[in-house]
Scaffold this motif. Structure first.
Motif, PDB file in Angstrom:
ATOM      1  N   MET A 132       0.701  -1.192   0.007  1.00 28.68           N
ATOM      2  CA  MET A 132      -0.070   0.025  -0.008  1.00 28.68           C
ATOM      3  C   MET A 132       0.840   1.188   0.059  1.00 28.68           C
ATOM      4  O   MET A 132       0.760   2.400  -0.661  1.00 28.68           O
ATOM      5  N   LEU A 133       1.871   1.302   0.634  1.00 29.85           N
ATOM      6  CA  LEU A 133       2.805   2.315   0.852  1.00 29.85           C
ATOM      7  C   LEU A 133       3.508   2.588  -0.511  1.00 29.85           C
ATOM      8  O   LEU A 133       3.743   3.735  -1.097  1.00 29.85           O
ATOM      9  N   ILE A 134       4.050   1.605  -1.018  1.00 25.89           N
ATOM     10  CA  ILE A 134       4.870   1.726  -2.297  1.00 25.89           C
ATOM     11  C   ILE A 134       3.967   2.081  -3.326  1.00 25.89           C
ATOM     12  O   ILE A 134       4.354   3.001  -4.270  1.00 25.89           O
ATOM     13  N   MET A 135       2.928   1.688  -3.750  1.00 27.26           N
ATOM     14  CA  MET A 135       1.791   1.455  -4.832  1.00 27.26           C
ATOM     15  C   MET A 135       0.797   2.541  -4.677  1.00 27.26           C
ATOM     16  O   MET A 135       0.511   3.144  -5.865  1.00 27.26           O
ATOM     17  N   ARG A 136       0.347   2.958  -3.648  1.00 24.19           N
ATOM     18  CA  ARG A 136      -0.740   3.610  -3.802  1.00 24.19           C
ATOM     19  C   ARG A 136      -0.910   4.620  -2.355  1.00 24.19           C
ATOM     20  O   ARG A 136      -2.064   5.215  -2.101  1.00 24.19           O
ATOM     21  N   THR A 137       0.343   5.233  -1.932  1.00 23.47           N
ATOM     22  CA  THR A 137       0.267   6.235  -0.885  1.00 23.47           C
ATOM     23  C   THR A 137       0.905   7.337  -1.486  1.00 23.47           C
ATOM     24  O   THR A 137       2.020   7.208  -2.055  1.00 23.47           O
ATOM     25  N   PHE A 138       0.263   8.509  -1.587  1.00 22.36           N
ATOM     26  CA  PHE A 138       0.781   9.743  -2.304  1.00 22.36           C
ATOM     27  C   PHE A 138       0.668  10.989  -1.230  1.00 22.36           C
ATOM     28  O   PHE A 138       0.200  10.885  -0.194  1.00 22.36           O
ATOM     29  N   LEU A 139       1.780  11.897  -1.773  1.00 21.41           N
ATOM     30  CA  LEU A 139       1.493  13.290  -1.091  1.00 21.41           C
ATOM     31  C   LEU A 139       1.376  14.323  -2.103  1.00 21.41           C
ATOM     32  O   LEU A 139       1.467  13.982  -3.428  1.00 21.41           O
ATOM     33  N   VAL A 140       0.542  15.324  -1.823  1.00 24.14           N
ATOM     34  CA  VAL A 140       0.334  16.395  -2.530  1.00 24.14           C
ATOM     35  C   VAL A 140       1.434  17.518  -2.417  1.00 24.14           C
ATOM     36  O   VAL A 140       1.744  17.926  -1.309  1.00 24.14           O
ATOM     37  N   VAL A 141       2.113  17.647  -3.419  1.00 21.87           N
ATOM     38  CA  VAL A 141       3.179  18.567  -3.529  1.00 21.87           C
ATOM     39  C   VAL A 141       2.942  19.767  -3.985  1.00 21.87           C
ATOM     40  O   VAL A 141       2.841  20.078  -5.014  1.00 21.87           O
ATOM     41  N   VAL A 142       3.111  20.804  -2.934  1.00 24.07           N
ATOM     42  CA  VAL A 142       3.126  22.296  -3.529  1.00 24.07           C
ATOM     43  C   VAL A 142       4.446  22.712  -3.817  1.00 24.07           C
ATOM     44  O   VAL A 142       5.259  22.708  -2.560  1.00 24.07           O
ATOM     45  N   SER A 143       4.860  23.069  -4.809  1.00 19.82           N
ATOM     46  CA  SER A 143       6.425  23.316  -5.276  1.00 19.82           C
ATOM     47  C   SER A 143       6.362  24.558  -6.044  1.00 19.82           C
ATOM     48  O   SER A 143       5.757  25.045  -6.756  1.00 19.82           O
ATOM     49  N   THR A 144       7.461  25.142  -5.442  1.00 16.18           N
ATOM     50  CA  THR A 144       7.602  26.507  -5.875  1.00 16.18           C
ATOM     51  C   THR A 144       9.086  27.000  -6.066  1.00 16.18           C
ATOM     52  O   THR A 144       9.897  26.290  -5.256  1.00 16.18           O
ATOM     53  N   PRO A 145       9.674  27.544  -6.973  1.00 16.62           N
ATOM     54  CA  PRO A 145      10.990  27.762  -7.553  1.00 16.62           C
ATOM     55  C   PRO A 145      11.781  28.657  -6.530  1.00 16.62           C
ATOM     56  O   PRO A 145      13.050  28.666  -6.626  1.00 16.62           O
ATOM     57  N   ASP A 146      11.038  29.229  -5.519  1.00 19.83           N
ATOM     58  CA  ASP A 146      12.046  30.550  -4.826  1.00 19.83           C
ATOM     59  C   ASP A 146      11.418  30.558  -3.266  1.00 19.83           C
ATOM     60  O   ASP A 146      10.062  30.042  -3.194  1.00 19.83           O
ATOM     61  N   LEU A 147      12.178  30.725  -2.651  1.00 19.54           N
ATOM     62  CA  LEU A 147      11.947  30.836  -1.016  1.00 19.54           C
ATOM     63  C   LEU A 147      10.699  31.727  -0.859  1.00 19.54           C
ATOM     64  O   LEU A 147       9.961  31.551   0.128  1.00 19.54           O
ATOM     65  N   HIS A 148      10.836  32.984  -1.485  1.00 22.15           N
ATOM     66  CA  HIS A 148       9.931  33.971  -1.081  1.00 22.15           C
ATOM     67  C   HIS A 148       8.505  33.615  -1.136  1.00 22.15           C
ATOM     68  O   HIS A 148       7.612  33.600  -0.388  1.00 22.15           O
TER      69      HIS A 148
END
Length: 550
Positions: free
Chosen positions: A180-196
């Motif tokens: 379950m962990l490997i195949m169907r556990t996900f995180l929603v990633v909020v990604s931004t290129p700068d620290l501000h």
């Protein structure tokens, strides 16, 4: 924003130096496992989402600075490592090891490395004791002496708890969890290129209830302003040392007091909104190092000295620490910004500090006894801070009590003091010091209670009713002269004994107290009558008026 499997080659998670240490406790680690088990047992094949993380990441690079999500990512790594070291199948062990650490692929130019790198203070411990295959059994046996930080203790404790739970599972059930962990556990990633941009997201998410403190956000802003490199690492280390020295709760309170020291007015909005405007704007951009060196570190040190009564000087330190012992017994912390200011600005001068804290305790005690409400109390201390900043020092008008305030304080201590539940013990302990003619008397009793000599409800056939009329009992029962301190639980039966028996069996019994000066004076009395009480009341009020210059 996107969805990604937990731990893969797309992300090389790194915890920046300005982040707070790993802090999840066993309850939170167990809750994570419980949530996973609930999904596992539901029989659903739907993806399981662990929530969101905030990253600073160049889309073309795997390196990802974790702005929010350290606690979950670290705990998940522990979980994978525990499952890895419980597995009997070498192939499964290798797969789980690959979830914890990138094994490296020459064909893709990937070097072997951990999937998650903690802050420098804990990174090597984490790598050696969690991320290295077979390391978990030794981690579980580590003693407290082998753990240098609170984060390392949390890593060990959470590994212990998860290992205890999972070791009771069958190998088949553990395999189901792994799949379950490997195949169907996900995180929603909020990604931004700068620290501000990440800071803005970080702040918004915090205001909506994620487990981030205002101090965490201020740290990201201050240390982030220094960029990468030695200066940022040194400042982050100083910040973390201050937080560890105070503890998370007191460290958080420090920022409330710093806001007051700079703003000199009662808070009108939450700290997250006011602190950047009222404090950080003096240092950002460009002066982050000055904030750490000239504000955070010295004020954190001052906070610890006040809390622990640990001011040090070649001479005169004991007098200063005595005032700290008294002040911390007040039922509010509104006096603390002024105390911090004084210690920060006059630390080398114990004589000045002793005079200042004597005046501050007098002011704080008077407002405490008079039960001055929060708003006027905070306004008084705000005015004092303005006067101190203006250089008025010991002559600051706000330190003085007006004739009206003096009169009101005398009236409260001369009245039915026992009925003032919040203040009575403070007043009696302060009085006991004055009677003992010894500054800073410290009692280590686990319990100190306030008791009546003339009981509240004497028996119908007792001597008390012969010695006191109803009006006299009503007048004297709850007044200062009729009260003593004990270090024992009250005994309903013994409280009502006549004076001679009560004195012998209750005030000086095997478990009673004769070392309170206030109580010892009662023990030495031959009788307890209205005349005795009137004389004692006058004497005790005189002692307090002298001690507080009322």
């Amino acid at each position: 924003m996107g969805e990604a499997p937990v731990f893969c080659s797309d992300y090389d998670f790194r915890i920046p130096t300005y982040q707070r240490p790993y802090a999840w406790g066993v309850d939170q680690a167990d809750q994570l496992l419980s949530d996973l088990v609930e999904t596992l047992d539901s029989g659903s094949d739907e993806p399981y989402f662990l929530g969101s993380i905030v990253l600073v990441k160049d889309p073309s690079q795997a390196i990802a600075e974790v702005i929010d999500g350290q606690q979950r990512l670290t705990t998940l790594t522990i979980l994978f490592a525990v499952l890895r070291d419980l597995a009997d199948d070498p192939e499964l062990q290798a797969e789980l090891d690959a979830a914890v650490a990138e094994p490296g692929k020459i064909s893709k130019g990937l070097a072997a490395k951990p999937r998650l790198t903690l802050r420098s203070k804990d990174a090597e411990f984490f790598r050696s004791n969690v991320q290295t295959r077979g390391a978990i059994p030794a981690l579980l046996d580590l003693s407290a002496a082998g753990l240098k930080t609170d984060a390392q203790k949390a890593l060990r404790d959470n590994a212990k708890s998860l290992h205890k739970a999972l070791s009771e599972w069958t190998a088949g059930r553990r395999l189901d969890l792994v799949q379950m962990l490997i195949m169907r556990t996900f995180l929603v990633v909020v990604s931004t290129p700068d620290l501000h941009s990440a800071h803005r997201i970080f702040s918004v998410m915090n205001s909506r209830g994620l487990d981030l403190s205002p101090a965490d956000i201020f740290k990201s802003q201050i240390i982030g302003d220094l960029g990468e490199g030695h200066a940022a690492d040194v400042a982050a280390a100083k910040w973390e040392n201050a937080e560890e020295a105070l503890g998370r709760d007191d460290f958080g309170d420090l920022f409330l007091h710093l806001r007051m020291i700079y703003a000199k007015e009662r808070a009108k909005a939450e700290l997250l909104k006011e602190f950047p405007k009222q404090v950080l704007e003096h240092f950002l951009p460009g002066k982050a190092q000055a904030f750490v060196n000239e504000v955070l570190v010295p004020y954190a040190d001052a906070y610890a000295q006040i809390r622990d009564h640990d001011y040090a000087a070649a001479t005169g330190a004991e007098r200063v620490n005595v005032w700290f012992q008294r002040l911390v017994q007040i039922d509010n912390n509104d006096w603390r910004p002024s105390a911090l200011w004084a210690l920060r600005n006059h630390a080398p001068d114990p004589e000045w500090l002793a005079k200042f804290f004597q005046a501050l305790e007098r002011l704080a005690a008077s407002m405490f006894i008079r039960r001055v409400y929060t708003t006027p109390r905070v306004q008084r201390y705000a005015e004092l801070l303005k006067e101190l900043d203006a250089g008025q020092g010991l002559a600051s008008p706000s330190l003085r009590l007006t004739e009206e305030e003096l009169s009101a304080t005398r009236e409260r201590i001369n009245g039915p003091l026992y009925l003032d539940l919040k203040t009575r013990k403070y007043v009696l302990l302060r009085l006991d010091e004055a009677l003992a003619k010894s500054s800073g008397v410290v009692y280590n009793h686990p319990l100190i209670t306030v008791e009546h000599v003339l009981p509240q409800n004497p028996k119908a056939d007792s001597q008390w009713l012969a010695d006191f009329t109803d009006d006299e009992r009503q007048f004297w029962t709850h007044r200062l002269g009729n009260l003593v301190l004990l270090n024992r639980y009250k005994n309903a039966e013994a409280q009502n004994h006549d004076f001679a028996k009560k004195k012998a069996t209750y005030f000086t019994g095997k478990l009673g107290v004769a070392n309170f000066a206030l109580t010892a004076k009662v023990v030495s009395a031959n009788s307890w009558t209205p005349t005795t009480l009137a004389a004692r009341q006058s004497e005790l009020i005189g002692e307090l008026c002298s001690a507080w210059e009322l």
